[in-house]
Every structure is written in C-alpha cells, then in structure tokens.
Scaffold this motif. Structure first.
Motif, mmCIF file in Angstrom:
data_model
loop_
_atom_site.group_PDB
_atom_site.id
_atom_site.type_symbol
_atom_site.label_atom_id
_atom_site.label_comp_id
_atom_site.label_asym_id
_atom_site.label_seq_id
_atom_site.Cartn_x
_atom_site.Cartn_y
_atom_site.Cartn_z
ATOM 1 N N LEU A 14 4.307 -1.650 56.957
ATOM 2 C CA LEU A 14 3.286 -0.938 57.728
ATOM 3 C C LEU A 14 3.409 0.581 57.568
ATOM 4 O O LEU A 14 2.402 1.273 57.435
ATOM 5 N N GLU A 15 4.634 1.104 57.569
ATOM 6 C CA GLU A 15 4.829 2.549 57.394
ATOM 7 C C GLU A 15 4.356 3.001 56.017
ATOM 8 O O GLU A 15 3.693 4.030 55.893
ATOM 9 N N ALA A 18 0.468 2.647 55.791
ATOM 10 C CA ALA A 18 -0.224 3.722 56.511
ATOM 11 C C ALA A 18 -0.206 5.021 55.712
ATOM 12 O O ALA A 18 -1.152 5.810 55.766
ATOM 13 N N CYS A 50 1.459 -6.673 64.732
ATOM 14 C CA CYS A 50 1.573 -5.790 63.566
ATOM 15 C C CYS A 50 0.408 -4.801 63.519
ATOM 16 O O CYS A 50 0.608 -3.626 63.173
ATOM 17 N N ILE A 51 -0.779 -5.248 63.880
ATOM 18 C CA ILE A 51 -1.938 -4.348 63.908
ATOM 19 C C ILE A 51 -1.718 -3.262 64.958
ATOM 20 O O ILE A 51 -2.008 -2.084 64.715
ATOM 21 N N LYS A 52 -1.175 -3.638 66.096
ATOM 22 C CA LYS A 52 -0.881 -2.652 67.148
ATOM 23 C C LYS A 52 0.166 -1.651 66.649
ATOM 24 O O LYS A 52 0.043 -0.446 66.870
ATOM 25 N N LEU A 54 0.723 -0.855 63.518
ATOM 26 C CA LEU A 54 0.064 -0.021 62.508
ATOM 27 C C LEU A 54 -0.757 1.078 63.176
ATOM 28 O O LEU A 54 -0.725 2.234 62.744
ATOM 29 N N ASP A 55 -1.467 0.728 64.237
ATOM 30 C CA ASP A 55 -2.230 1.738 64.991
ATOM 31 C C ASP A 55 -1.324 2.835 65.532
ATOM 32 O O ASP A 55 -1.661 4.015 65.464
ATOM 33 N N GLU A 56 -0.169 2.457 66.058
ATOM 34 C CA GLU A 56 0.785 3.444 66.578
ATOM 35 C C GLU A 56 1.288 4.364 65.461
ATOM 36 O O GLU A 56 1.399 5.577 65.653
ATOM 37 N N ILE A 58 -0.239 5.116 62.654
ATOM 38 C CA ILE A 58 -1.345 5.983 62.232
ATOM 39 C C ILE A 58 -1.574 7.098 63.253
ATOM 40 O O ILE A 58 -1.785 8.248 62.881
ATOM 41 N N LYS A 59 -1.519 6.763 64.538
ATOM 42 C CA LYS A 59 -1.714 7.784 65.581
ATOM 43 C C LYS A 59 -0.635 8.856 65.515
ATOM 44 O O LYS A 59 -0.921 10.042 65.636
ATOM 45 N N LYS A 60 0.619 8.440 65.317
ATOM 46 C CA LYS A 60 1.704 9.413 65.209
ATOM 47 C C LYS A 60 1.520 10.318 63.995
ATOM 48 O O LYS A 60 1.761 11.514 64.060
#
Length: 134
Positions: A14-15, A18, A50-52, A54-56, A58-60
């Motif tokens: 995910l990292e 992103a 995992c989607i949640k 990924l959202d975190e 991306i937001k960071k």
C-alpha cells in the motif's frame, strides 16, 4: 494505521502503491511472487481494512505536499513553453501544448468553451503583460 488490521506485506504494498501507482512494482517490493501477486493484490484492494489504510497513507502524503494552484499553473506554463519550442519542422509537440493549455484554462477557472470565449484572454488578464508582444 493499526498493525493488527493489515500485515507487513500489505502495508509495504500500500505504501509503495500510494507513492508510485504501479501495481506490479509495488507487489514485487512488498515481497509477493509473480505467480501469486495478482491474487494477493486483488485481495488487498478488495479488503475494506486495506482500503482504509490506503486512504490514511494518501492523506498523510497529501498533508506533506502542499501543492498550490500557483505551483500547478507554473508547471503548465513550463510544459507550454517546452511544447511551443519551434524546430525546423514547426512546433515541437503541438498536442502536448494543447493539452497543457486546456489544463491551464481549467486551473484558471475556464473549463467550458463558452466560458473561455466570453472571458478576457489569459494573457490580457495577467497584469502588465501586453498580448501584442507575445
């Protein structure tokens, strides 16, 4: 992001995803083998945890970037300058120039042809810039 929600390989995928938006490369960096990477990535991208996560991520990342409208406009202008460079055959890349001009118009608020027709020229609207000298 809670480590209990996703495993280390999922987090690595995910990292990287992103950052690069390259699924195959991100899967390889996360340690997934070529033969199973598609299945594993599909499971990751279908998993709400995992989607949640990924959202975190991306937001960071977005909080760190602080990309302003002025920065985007400046980059479009550089693309336009590059694309309008003429060589012996004419314009270097006219399609690129047109796409960049379209993006620039959208950034400046003119995203419909009718709106652009009724507004002043972009060059006239920039203070101190004489459109006849361009």
């Amino acid at each position: 992001m809670n480590k209990e929600n996703i495993n280390i390989n999922q987090k690595k995928f995910l990292e990287n995803y992103a950052r690069t938006l390259d699924i195959a490369h991100s899967a390889a960096l996360a340690g997934y083998k070529n033969s199973t990477s598609f299945t594993n990535v599909k499971k990751i991208l279908d998993d709400p945890k995992c989607i949640k996560a990924l959202d975190e991520i991306i937001k960071k990342s977005a909080e760190k970037l602080e990309i302003t409208k002025a920065f985007v406009v400046q980059k479009y202008l550089k693309i336009i300058e590059y694309a309008f460079f003429e060589d012996e055959n004419g314009l270097k890349e006219p399609q690129l120039a047109l796409r960049a001009l379209d993006g620039l118009c959208k950034q400046l608020g003119g995203n419909k042809y009718e709106e652009v027709k009724t507004k002043k020229s972009i060059f006239e609207s920039i203070e101190g810039l004489d459109p006849d000298k361009i």
